[in-house]
Motif scaffolding. Structure first.
Motif: not given
Ligand SMILES: O=P(O)(O)OC[C@H]1O[C@@H](O)[C@H](O)[C@@H](O)[C@@H]1O
Length: 280
Positions: A64, A74, A87-88, A92, A159, A182, A202, A231, A233, A258
């Motif tokens: 993070r 994405f 996710s994503h 990573r 990101h 979003k 978002d 993006v 966020w 991003e």
């Molecule tokens: O928790 P993750 O998978 O790292 O994603 C974090 C955020 O990443 C952003 O790029 C998205 O637009 C968000 O919707 C998302 O919550």
């Protein structure tokens, strides 16, 4: 004359790190994720990137903060709400290797690649490289080459999490046109003339701004190319409480800007795309 560089190895938790230092800057890259964790220009010794104090370094969990690499999709896979897929994307969460490093008069260039470019939901033949130039600015290029016989549908993002003093004092400039929200089921809105962050944010900005500037005491320029979206966020307090790798007040000192491909690029066989972000 070439810049004098040292590259050393260190460890944080289970993650192997590369520590880069040259005449211009210091940077740290986690081999888990091919993930840049910090970039500190020597002009002021201030890290441009934000890393969560609660980030998890167990060699399994996506980190993070810093610059996560989202690839080959994405968010939810290709916007199809495939909650069964990570996710994503999946790089990573992989170990990357350092393929080369080279010094020049402008800094140090490193090239990394992930262990594997196939994963759940993605069996195409591709080559993926991350080029990082640590100099007066940080230049990050994510290079995808389609080695498959067929055209592939690609989405990806750099990101980046940036450090700010106080999110409520931040102004963003350079964004315009429509964005998809979003937090409001992807409803489209016009980008405000004065862009401040006052709540959970978002947004997928569909007009690919070339230069976005983050102003809050420290000025950070984010220059992008090869993207179709920017993006923005910030999870705000309630979502920080839900995330195990954010502290309750984490949202106050970070913003993600991003450089992304979210509108699905049709990458033909033998073609290459370079998603690039420069931090100024
Ligand atoms: O928790 P993750 O998978 O790292 O994603 C974090 C955020 O990443 C952003 O790029 C998205 O637009 C968000 O919707 C998302 O919550």
């Amino acid at each position: 004359m070439n810049s004098t560089t040292s590259i050393s190895k260190s460890k944080r938790g289970q993650n192997d790190l590369l520590e880069i230092e040259n005449d211009f800057a210091k940077a740290t890259i986690s081999l888990f994720g091919g993930h840049i964790l910090s970039y500190i220009p020597k002009t002021d010794d201030i890290d441009r990137l934000w890393l969560s104090e609660a980030a998890i370094f167990d060699g399994k969990t996506a980190i993070r903060g810093g610059i996560p690499i989202c690839w080959p999709w994405f968010g939810n896979a290709h916007n199809q709400d495939r909650d069964d897929l990570p996710s994503h994307g999946f790089v990573r969460n992989q170990i990357w290797t350092l393929d080369s490093s080279e010094d020049s008069s402008t800094g140090t260039q490193l090239v990394l690649s992930p262990q594997s470019t196939v994963g759940p939901g993605w069996q195409f033949k591709t080559r993926l490289q991350l080029k990082v130039m640590v100099g007066k600015t940080l230049v990050v290029e994510l290079i995808t080459r389609n080695l498959d016989k067929q055209t592939i549908d690609l989405n990806c993002a750099l990101h980046s999490y940036f450090r700010v003093d106080d999110i409520e004092q931040v102004t963003l400039t350079g964004l315009s046109g429509q964005y998809l929200d979003k937090t409001k089921d992807y409803e489209a809105f016009e980008t405000p003339d004065v862009y401040r962050i006052k709540d959970e944010t978002d947004r997928v900005h569909l007009h690919p701004a070339i230069l976005v500037e983050i102003d809050n005491g420290l000025h950070i320029g984010v220059r992008s190319s090869g993207h179709d979206s920017i993006v923005v966020w910030n999870p705000w307090e309630q979502n920080c409480l839900r995330m195990k790798d954010m502290n309750q007040d984490s949202y106050q000192t970070m913003i993600c800007v991003e450089s992304a491909i979210t509108q699905t690029l049709k990458l033909e066989s033998n073609q290459e795309v370079i998603l690039k972000q420069q931090i100024i």
